[in-house]
Design a protein around this motif. Sequence first.
Motif, PDB file in Angstrom:
ATOM      1  N   ARG A  19       0.794  -1.326   0.230  1.00  0.00           N
ATOM      2  CA  ARG A  19      -0.138   0.083   0.050  1.00  0.00           C
ATOM      3  C   ARG A  19       0.835   1.565   0.019  1.00  0.00           C
ATOM      4  O   ARG A  19       1.639   1.396   0.744  1.00  0.00           O
ATOM      5  N   ARG A  20       0.537   2.148  -0.928  1.00  0.00           N
ATOM      6  CA  ARG A  20       0.993   3.591  -1.126  1.00  0.00           C
ATOM      7  C   ARG A  20       0.321   4.416  -0.126  1.00  0.00           C
ATOM      8  O   ARG A  20      -0.836   4.416  -0.003  1.00  0.00           O
ATOM      9  N   MET A  21       0.998   5.130   0.684  1.00  0.00           N
ATOM     10  CA  MET A  21       0.351   6.218   1.653  1.00  0.00           C
ATOM     11  C   MET A  21      -0.493   6.974   0.610  1.00  0.00           C
ATOM     12  O   MET A  21      -0.056   7.267  -0.601  1.00  0.00           O
ATOM     13  N   PRO A  22      -1.479   8.027   1.172  1.00  0.00           N
ATOM     14  CA  PRO A  22      -2.221   8.669   0.103  1.00  0.00           C
ATOM     15  C   PRO A  22      -1.487   9.673  -0.716  1.00  0.00           C
ATOM     16  O   PRO A  22      -0.504  10.295   0.166  1.00  0.00           O
ATOM     17  N   SER A  34      -5.146   6.157  -1.213  1.00  0.00           N
ATOM     18  CA  SER A  34      -3.897   5.219  -1.270  1.00  0.00           C
ATOM     19  C   SER A  34      -4.294   4.335  -2.265  1.00  0.00           C
ATOM     20  O   SER A  34      -5.348   4.203  -2.882  1.00  0.00           O
TER      21      SER A  34
END
Length: 101
Positions: A19-22, A34
């Motif tokens: 997961r990529r942070m927002p 995200s």
Amino acid sequence: MRIPGLGPVSCDDAYDGYRRMPLPIPALGNAACSVVVLGYDDDDAKEDLHTAVSAFLALDVSVLKSGSLPIRCSANTPAGTGNGAGYPRRRRTSAFNGRTL
């Protein structure tokens, strides 16, 4: 870990992926979203994913607007219910008694 085109990601057990942070997504009006990548470790075509992610993040909101089409009736609209151009027939209402003309 870093995924090219996306940047730093972390393992997220809730999604069983990375997961990529927002981050602001220009195609979505710069909404902070995200990004979750599933199956990355087993993907044999990682370069294709990198290219697709980079291309998506390079899009702006005009792409969505240019792809918008007016809603039309289906070709299966029963005879006599449309205006011949695929749009529903407009019904006029009398200003005097509210009945449909």
